[in-house]
Design an enzyme around this catalytic site. Sequence first.
Site, PDB file in Angstrom:
ATOM      1  N   TYR A 133       0.846  -1.192   0.000  1.00 39.31           N
ATOM      2  CA  TYR A 133       0.000   0.000   0.000  1.00 39.31           C
ATOM      3  C   TYR A 133       0.884   1.246   0.000  1.00 39.31           C
ATOM      4  O   TYR A 133       1.370   1.701   1.016  1.00 39.31           O
ATOM      5  CB  TYR A 133      -0.963   0.006   1.188  1.00 39.31           C
ATOM      6  CG  TYR A 133      -1.899  -1.186   1.245  1.00 39.31           C
ATOM      7  CD1 TYR A 133      -2.116  -1.986   0.124  1.00 39.31           C
ATOM      8  CD2 TYR A 133      -2.562  -1.526   2.417  1.00 39.31           C
ATOM      9  CE1 TYR A 133      -2.974  -3.081   0.182  1.00 39.31           C
ATOM     10  CE2 TYR A 133      -3.420  -2.611   2.474  1.00 39.31           C
ATOM     11  CZ  TYR A 133      -3.618  -3.381   1.358  1.00 39.31           C
ATOM     12  OH  TYR A 133      -4.457  -4.463   1.428  1.00 39.31           O
ATOM     13  N   HIS A 155       0.279 -11.995   1.080  1.00 39.81           N
ATOM     14  CA  HIS A 155      -0.752 -11.218   0.373  1.00 39.81           C
ATOM     15  C   HIS A 155      -1.451 -12.038  -0.711  1.00 39.81           C
ATOM     16  O   HIS A 155      -2.665 -11.961  -0.896  1.00 39.81           O
ATOM     17  CB  HIS A 155      -0.090  -9.978  -0.235  1.00 39.81           C
ATOM     18  CG  HIS A 155      -0.978  -8.773  -0.304  1.00 39.81           C
ATOM     19  ND1 HIS A 155      -0.531  -7.493  -0.117  1.00 39.81           N
ATOM     20  CD2 HIS A 155      -2.307  -8.648  -0.552  1.00 39.81           C
ATOM     21  CE1 HIS A 155      -1.543  -6.646  -0.251  1.00 39.81           C
ATOM     22  NE2 HIS A 155      -2.627  -7.318  -0.518  1.00 39.81           N
ATOM     23  N   SER A 185     -12.815  -5.402   1.579  1.00 39.33           N
ATOM     24  CA  SER A 185     -13.843  -4.751   0.758  1.00 39.33           C
ATOM     25  C   SER A 185     -15.255  -5.170   1.188  1.00 39.33           C
ATOM     26  O   SER A 185     -16.086  -5.537   0.340  1.00 39.33           O
ATOM     27  CB  SER A 185     -13.621  -5.056  -0.733  1.00 39.33           C
ATOM     28  OG  SER A 185     -12.328  -4.674  -1.146  1.00 39.33           O
ATOM     29  N   PRO A 186     -15.560  -5.101   2.493  1.00 37.87           N
ATOM     30  CA  PRO A 186     -16.896  -5.514   2.951  1.00 37.87           C
ATOM     31  C   PRO A 186     -17.997  -4.560   2.496  1.00 37.87           C
ATOM     32  O   PRO A 186     -19.170  -4.912   2.530  1.00 37.87           O
ATOM     33  CB  PRO A 186     -16.768  -5.498   4.481  1.00 37.87           C
ATOM     34  CG  PRO A 186     -15.709  -4.473   4.755  1.00 37.87           C
ATOM     35  CD  PRO A 186     -14.731  -4.604   3.625  1.00 37.87           C
ATOM     36  N   LEU A 187     -17.581  -3.367   2.028  1.00 39.57           N
ATOM     37  CA  LEU A 187     -18.553  -2.410   1.477  1.00 39.57           C
ATOM     38  C   LEU A 187     -18.545  -2.463  -0.046  1.00 39.57           C
ATOM     39  O   LEU A 187     -19.010  -1.533  -0.716  1.00 39.57           O
ATOM     40  CB  LEU A 187     -18.223  -0.988   1.959  1.00 39.57           C
ATOM     41  CG  LEU A 187     -18.281  -0.772   3.477  1.00 39.57           C
ATOM     42  CD1 LEU A 187     -17.702   0.590   3.855  1.00 39.57           C
ATOM     43  CD2 LEU A 187     -19.719  -0.888   3.983  1.00 39.57           C
ATOM     44  N   GLY A 188     -17.996  -3.549  -0.585  1.00 39.98           N
ATOM     45  CA  GLY A 188     -17.951  -3.680  -2.052  1.00 39.98           C
ATOM     46  C   GLY A 188     -17.183  -2.544  -2.696  1.00 39.98           C
ATOM     47  O   GLY A 188     -17.625  -1.985  -3.704  1.00 39.98           O
ATOM     48  N   ARG A 189     -16.027  -2.201  -2.102  1.00 42.93           N
ATOM     49  CA  ARG A 189     -15.186  -1.083  -2.574  1.00 42.93           C
ATOM     50  C   ARG A 189     -16.011   0.197  -2.692  1.00 42.93           C
ATOM     51  O   ARG A 189     -15.825   1.001  -3.595  1.00 42.93           O
ATOM     52  CB  ARG A 189     -14.498  -1.424  -3.910  1.00 42.93           C
ATOM     53  CG  ARG A 189     -13.587  -2.656  -3.841  1.00 42.93           C
ATOM     54  CD  ARG A 189     -12.780  -2.823  -5.116  1.00 42.93           C
ATOM     55  NE  ARG A 189     -12.040  -4.082  -5.134  1.00 42.93           N
ATOM     56  CZ  ARG A 189     -10.813  -4.256  -4.641  1.00 42.93           C
ATOM     57  NH1 ARG A 189     -10.200  -3.264  -4.053  1.00 42.93           N
ATOM     58  NH2 ARG A 189     -10.207  -5.431  -4.719  1.00 42.93           N
ATOM     59  N   GLY A 190     -16.967   0.346  -1.798  1.00 41.77           N
ATOM     60  CA  GLY A 190     -17.773   1.560  -1.740  1.00 41.77           C
ATOM     61  C   GLY A 190     -19.134   1.423  -2.397  1.00 41.77           C
ATOM     62  O   GLY A 190     -20.070   2.153  -2.082  1.00 41.77           O
ATOM     63  N   PHE A 191     -19.294   0.444  -3.285  1.00 37.62           N
ATOM     64  CA  PHE A 191     -20.532   0.339  -4.069  1.00 37.62           C
ATOM     65  C   PHE A 191     -21.754   0.093  -3.171  1.00 37.62           C
ATOM     66  O   PHE A 191     -22.832   0.656  -3.400  1.00 37.62           O
ATOM     67  CB  PHE A 191     -20.413  -0.787  -5.101  1.00 37.62           C
ATOM     68  CG  PHE A 191     -21.517  -0.769  -6.112  1.00 37.62           C
ATOM     69  CD1 PHE A 191     -21.432   0.045  -7.230  1.00 37.62           C
ATOM     70  CD2 PHE A 191     -22.661  -1.538  -5.936  1.00 37.62           C
ATOM     71  CE1 PHE A 191     -22.474   0.101  -8.156  1.00 37.62           C
ATOM     72  CE2 PHE A 191     -23.707  -1.503  -6.855  1.00 37.62           C
ATOM     73  CZ  PHE A 191     -23.612  -0.680  -7.971  1.00 37.62           C
TER      74      PHE A 191
HETATM   75  N1  LIG Z   1      -5.929  -8.618   1.065  1.00 34.78           N
HETATM   76  C1  LIG Z   1      -6.199  -7.953  -0.032  1.00 34.78           C
HETATM   77  O1  LIG Z   1      -5.817  -8.343  -1.129  1.00 34.78           O
HETATM   78  C2  LIG Z   1      -6.989  -6.676   0.068  1.00 34.78           C
HETATM   79  C3  LIG Z   1      -7.597  -6.132  -1.081  1.00 34.78           C
HETATM   80  C4  LIG Z   1      -8.343  -4.957  -0.939  1.00 34.78           C
HETATM   81  C5  LIG Z   1      -8.468  -4.362   0.303  1.00 34.78           C
HETATM   82  N2  LIG Z   1      -7.846  -4.913   1.402  1.00 34.78           N
HETATM   83  C6  LIG Z   1      -7.980  -4.306   2.745  1.00 34.78           C
HETATM   84  O2  LIG Z   1      -9.352  -4.174   3.061  1.00 34.78           O
HETATM   85  C7  LIG Z   1      -9.651  -2.834   3.405  1.00 34.78           C
HETATM   86  C8  LIG Z   1     -11.082  -2.475   3.036  1.00 34.78           C
HETATM   87  O3  LIG Z   1     -11.350  -2.755   1.672  1.00 34.78           O
HETATM   88  P1  LIG Z   1     -11.575  -1.616   0.580  1.00 34.78           P
HETATM   89  O4  LIG Z   1     -11.046  -0.328   1.081  1.00 34.78           O
HETATM   90  O5  LIG Z   1     -11.075  -2.184  -0.686  1.00 34.78           O
HETATM   91  O6  LIG Z   1     -13.142  -1.558   0.388  1.00 34.78           O
HETATM   92  P2  LIG Z   1     -14.394  -1.199   1.293  1.00 34.78           P
HETATM   93  O7  LIG Z   1     -14.011  -1.098   2.710  1.00 34.78           O
HETATM   94  O8  LIG Z   1     -15.451  -2.141   0.884  1.00 34.78           O
HETATM   95  O9  LIG Z   1     -14.808   0.236   0.709  1.00 34.78           O
HETATM   96  C9  LIG Z   1     -13.979   1.344   0.792  1.00 34.78           C
HETATM   97  C10 LIG Z   1     -14.594   2.455  -0.050  1.00 34.78           C
HETATM   98  O10 LIG Z   1     -15.873   2.784   0.457  1.00 34.78           O
HETATM   99  C11 LIG Z   1     -15.967   4.168   0.764  1.00 34.78           C
HETATM  100  N3  LIG Z   1     -16.727   4.235   2.032  1.00 34.78           N
HETATM  101  C12 LIG Z   1     -16.377   3.715   3.228  1.00 34.78           C
HETATM  102  N4  LIG Z   1     -17.354   3.912   4.141  1.00 34.78           N
HETATM  103  C13 LIG Z   1     -18.330   4.576   3.507  1.00 34.78           C
HETATM  104  C14 LIG Z   1     -19.606   5.052   3.916  1.00 34.78           C
HETATM  105  N5  LIG Z   1     -20.059   4.880   5.146  1.00 34.78           N
HETATM  106  N6  LIG Z   1     -20.370   5.700   2.992  1.00 34.78           N
HETATM  107  C15 LIG Z   1     -19.932   5.881   1.728  1.00 34.78           C
HETATM  108  N7  LIG Z   1     -18.744   5.434   1.279  1.00 34.78           N
HETATM  109  C16 LIG Z   1     -17.951   4.786   2.157  1.00 34.78           C
HETATM  110  C17 LIG Z   1     -14.546   4.649   0.868  1.00 34.78           C
HETATM  111  O11 LIG Z   1     -14.437   5.977   0.404  1.00 34.78           O
HETATM  112  P3  LIG Z   1     -13.989   7.185   1.375  1.00 34.78           P
HETATM  113  O12 LIG Z   1     -12.574   6.966   1.702  1.00 34.78           O
HETATM  114  O13 LIG Z   1     -14.224   8.362   0.493  1.00 34.78           O
HETATM  115  O14 LIG Z   1     -14.905   7.123   2.556  1.00 34.78           O
HETATM  116  C18 LIG Z   1     -13.786   3.712  -0.067  1.00 34.78           C
HETATM  117  O15 LIG Z   1     -13.799   4.210  -1.383  1.00 34.78           O
HETATM  118  C19 LIG Z   1      -8.566  -2.018   2.687  1.00 34.78           C
HETATM  119  O16 LIG Z   1      -8.392  -0.764   3.258  1.00 34.78           O
HETATM  120  C20 LIG Z   1      -7.362  -2.919   2.839  1.00 34.78           C
HETATM  121  O17 LIG Z   1      -6.774  -2.705   4.121  1.00 34.78           O
HETATM  122  C21 LIG Z   1      -7.138  -6.060   1.289  1.00 34.78           C
END
Ligand SMILES: NC(=O)c1ccc[n+]([C@@H]2O[C@H](COP(=O)([O-])OP(=O)(O)OC[C@H]3O[C@@H](n4cnc5c(N)ncnc54)[C@H](OP(=O)(O)O)[C@@H]3O)[C@@H](O)[C@H]2O)c1
Length: 331
Positions: A61, A127, A206-212
């Site tokens: 990262y 990873h 990505s429990p929020l579906g990457r924001g979707f």
């Molecule tokens: N092991 C792996 O290969 C891998 C891959 C991907 C991710 N990860 C880890 O998992 C973590 C979480 O996954 P992720 O960041 O990919 O996806 P996520 O948590 O599903 O979603 C993050 C996205 O959602 C938005 N968001 C968060 N809370 C919100 C809310 N309440 N309302 C509206 N938008 C919201 C964020 O934007 P804003 O910042 O603008 O709020 C960001 O763009 C990462 O940070 C990383 O540490 C690991």
Amino acid sequence: MSAQLPIRRLGTSGLEVSAIGLGCMGLSFGYGPETSKEDAIKLLCKAFELGVTFFDTAEAYGPFANEALLGEALAPFRDQVVIATKFGFKNGKTDLGLDSSPQNIRNVTEAALKRLKTDRIDLLYQHRVDPVVPIEDVAGTVKELIKEGKVKYFGMSEAGVESIRRAHVVQPVTVLQSEYSLWWREPEKEVFPTLEELGIGFVPFSPLGRGFLTGTINANTKFDPTDFRNIVPRFNEENRKANQIVVEKLREFAKKKQVTPAQIALAWVLAQKPWIVPIPGTTKIHRLEENLKAAQIILTKADLQEIEDVFSTIEVQGARYPQHLQQRVGK
Ligand SMILES: NC(=O)c1ccc[n+]([C@@H]2O[C@H](COP(=O)([O-])OP(=O)(O)OC[C@H]3O[C@@H](n4cnc5c(N)ncnc54)[C@H](OP(=O)(O)O)[C@@H]3O)[C@@H](O)[C@H]2O)c1
């Protein structure tokens, strides 16, 4: 500890963390420009103040920047939190390919300890499974690092069940981290039964579906040119449009419960198993607060059945990774 966040046990190894962790990737990498250091530190401190004791980062990262950020921000309360990081790419760069050679694991660990300003990594993940390095060698190297006191627990990310079983024989795996959410439920089939059998905890990324799943992304959304979602098929314009049905249904349900779609997405993940700890990512304090409140939401059996009935009829459109990255998961 804030009363807001309960504690969960990740599998049977004794690792305990707040029921919701913080995914820190987006502060430095993946979703557009990095957050300013000042704002990022404020967010990380706020998370701790609100009861988060589980922080997720990786060498990749940035690369490196996210670990360095956590090293600085978490230093004042280092002993009260669990820091998870990851190795497994050449020079820490995802586009250079995989490297889980024992020497690289050692090098990354030493460098991560420095960047994180700590004497031990609480949870060290591979990873991605590296097809050219036997998983026994990877697990064996982490086992040595654990013996040396540099690492406390071993994790894997996006690993398939065969790799998990083989690694677990050499060095017990404490946690598997893989994508999991209302719009990606594949791990339920083979992975969950294996984790349950072996006593391994699960950390959905990505429990929020990457924001979707929060309802803030639609067909008109324009991502920054550096945003990873530009190359994810599930996020192309056509699929974003087709997948709005997921958000509509989430919105309807959230309205009835008087909460937000993001909170339902997280409460649903939490309700699946007691050994699951999601790590939603955000760069904004108000969203952090919103997301953490999901730990207080109780979904009844009837609620869960209703969600099941609705979502089982929806076919989500688009792959979650482009082809060249898809080859790296589930190995
Ligand atoms: N092991 C792996 O290969 C891998 C891959 C991907 C991710 N990860 C880890 O998992 C973590 C979480 O996954 P992720 O960041 O990919 O996806 P996520 O948590 O599903 O979603 C993050 C996205 O959602 C938005 N968001 C968060 N809370 C919100 C809310 N309440 N309302 C509206 N938008 C919201 C964020 O934007 P804003 O910042 O603008 O709020 C960001 O763009 C990462 O940070 C990383 O540490 C690991």
